[in-house]
Enzyme design. Structure first.
Site, mmCIF file in Angstrom:
data_model
loop_
_atom_site.group_PDB
_atom_site.id
_atom_site.type_symbol
_atom_site.label_atom_id
_atom_site.label_comp_id
_atom_site.label_asym_id
_atom_site.label_seq_id
_atom_site.Cartn_x
_atom_site.Cartn_y
_atom_site.Cartn_z
ATOM 1 N N ARG A 1 0.874 -1.368 -0.089
ATOM 2 C CA ARG A 1 0.028 -0.032 0.022
ATOM 3 C C ARG A 1 0.707 1.381 -0.032
ATOM 4 O O ARG A 1 0.449 2.221 -0.383
ATOM 5 C CB ARG A 1 -1.178 -0.002 1.232
ATOM 6 C CG ARG A 1 -1.978 1.157 1.009
ATOM 7 C CD ARG A 1 -3.206 0.969 2.220
ATOM 8 N NE ARG A 1 -4.117 1.861 2.206
ATOM 9 C CZ ARG A 1 -4.306 2.965 3.249
ATOM 10 N NH1 ARG A 1 -3.455 2.849 4.167
ATOM 11 N NH2 ARG A 1 -5.391 3.676 2.938
ATOM 12 N N ILE B 1 -7.129 7.879 -0.839
ATOM 13 C CA ILE B 1 -7.068 6.250 -1.057
ATOM 14 C C ILE B 1 -7.818 5.850 0.290
ATOM 15 O O ILE B 1 -7.926 6.330 1.284
ATOM 16 C CB ILE B 1 -5.458 5.872 -0.748
ATOM 17 C CG1 ILE B 1 -5.350 4.440 -0.773
ATOM 18 C CG2 ILE B 1 -4.813 6.285 0.656
ATOM 19 C CD1 ILE B 1 -3.898 3.975 -0.988
ATOM 20 N N SER B 2 -8.767 4.852 -0.117
ATOM 21 C CA SER B 2 -9.648 4.308 0.754
ATOM 22 C C SER B 2 -9.033 3.676 2.050
ATOM 23 O O SER B 2 -7.798 2.983 1.854
ATOM 24 C CB SER B 2 -10.690 3.116 0.240
ATOM 25 O OG SER B 2 -11.313 3.895 -1.047
ATOM 26 N N GLN B 3 -9.838 3.778 3.033
ATOM 27 C CA GLN B 3 -9.304 2.949 4.266
ATOM 28 C C GLN B 3 -9.088 1.528 4.057
ATOM 29 O O GLN B 3 -10.070 0.871 3.316
ATOM 30 C CB GLN B 3 -10.434 3.397 5.301
ATOM 31 C CG GLN B 3 -10.055 2.781 6.793
ATOM 32 C CD GLN B 3 -11.105 2.991 7.689
ATOM 33 O OE1 GLN B 3 -12.213 3.721 7.549
ATOM 34 N NE2 GLN B 3 -11.082 2.456 8.970
ATOM 35 N N PRO B 4 -7.997 0.856 4.437
ATOM 36 C CA PRO B 4 -7.988 -0.474 4.321
ATOM 37 C C PRO B 4 -9.054 -1.475 4.602
ATOM 38 O O PRO B 4 -9.577 -2.222 3.991
ATOM 39 C CB PRO B 4 -6.600 -0.900 5.023
ATOM 40 C CG PRO B 4 -5.796 0.200 4.942
ATOM 41 C CD PRO B 4 -6.972 1.430 5.188
#
Ligand code: SAH
Length: 220
Positions: A40, A68-71
């Site tokens: 990431r 960037i989206s949260q994992p």
């Protein structure tokens, strides 16, 4: 894959992230493995000030006002899709390319659309450089989908939609599903639509999430 700049330190942090996601109801082993595999920290653009934070379970800015989206969100949506190897998946909102990379590690053939030219111009070459050759990137408006490549086994929208786009439902294969965060009255709920027959869809609702909005048209 063997990545440059993926140190033991990064790999260790990534294992820690996988453990955190397990503790947060992510149970699909294949999804957990994919999160454990995708570096990431290489999706944060040239500006690496967030590099040290890449394995925290948080969203971060990636330019052009996007994130960037949260994992956890990436894992939750990936789990809902239930991808089988070789499935055709359409993603709306390429952004950093991280979610697309996770889908590709799950064995999907990924078609991903981004409406922000600046992000498209950075992410397409990045995914190529990292060797994700099962991902095809498109610059365009995700509300339109990609009729030429339809039907898709799965469609994932990674921005909060003000309505469920009819054109996307129409591009689903029978038995296929659409996973989409839907904003209604100030809250955004994750939904999954499954196409049961040409004219029938089932709908399931999950909990609240935070996303940048899905917007119409292209941005230069
Ligand atoms: N999947 C991305 C998430 C990025 S945030 C990742 O893993 O990093 C959501 C992205 O959706 C933003 O880049 C935004 O520009 C894009 N987006 C919003 N509306 C869109 C639309 N109509 N078509 C295509 N992309 C859109």
């Amino acid at each position: 894959m063997n990545f440059k700049n993926d140190t033991y330190r990064h790999q260790g942090l990534r294992k820690g992230l996988v453990e955190k996601l397990k503790a947060k109801e992510i149970t699909d082993e294949r999804v957990l493995n994919a999160i454990g595999e995708v570096p990431r920290h290489l999706f944060f653009g040239l500006d690496t000030i967030f590099d040290n934070h890449a394995y925290e379970d948080k969203a971060f800015p990636i330019g052009a006002g996007q994130t960037i989206s949260q994992p956890y969100t990436v894992a939750f949506q990936s789990q809902l899709l239930e991808i089988a190897i070789g499935d055709k998946v359409l993603e709306i909102g390429t952004g950093s390319g991280y979610q697309a990379a996770v889908l590709s590690v799950l064995g999907a053939q990924v078609f991903s659309i981004e409406r922000q030219k600046k992000l498209f111009d950075v992410t397409r070459p990045l995914l190529q450089e990292l060797g994700y050759n099962s991902i095809k990137c498109f610059f365009g408006d995700g509300f339109e989908g990609l009729p030429f490549f339809a039907p898709f086994d799965h469609i994932i929208v990674t921005a909060a939609a003000p309505e469920i786009p009819k054109k996307l439902l129409a591009q689903l294969a029978i038995g296929g599903n659409l996973v989409i965060p839907h904003t209604q009255e100030n809250s955004t709920i994750m939904k999954r639509f499954t196409r049961i027959s040409p004219n029938e869809f089932s709908e399931e609702n999950f909990h609240n999430f935070r996303f940048v909005p899905m917007l119409k048209g292209k941005a230069f």
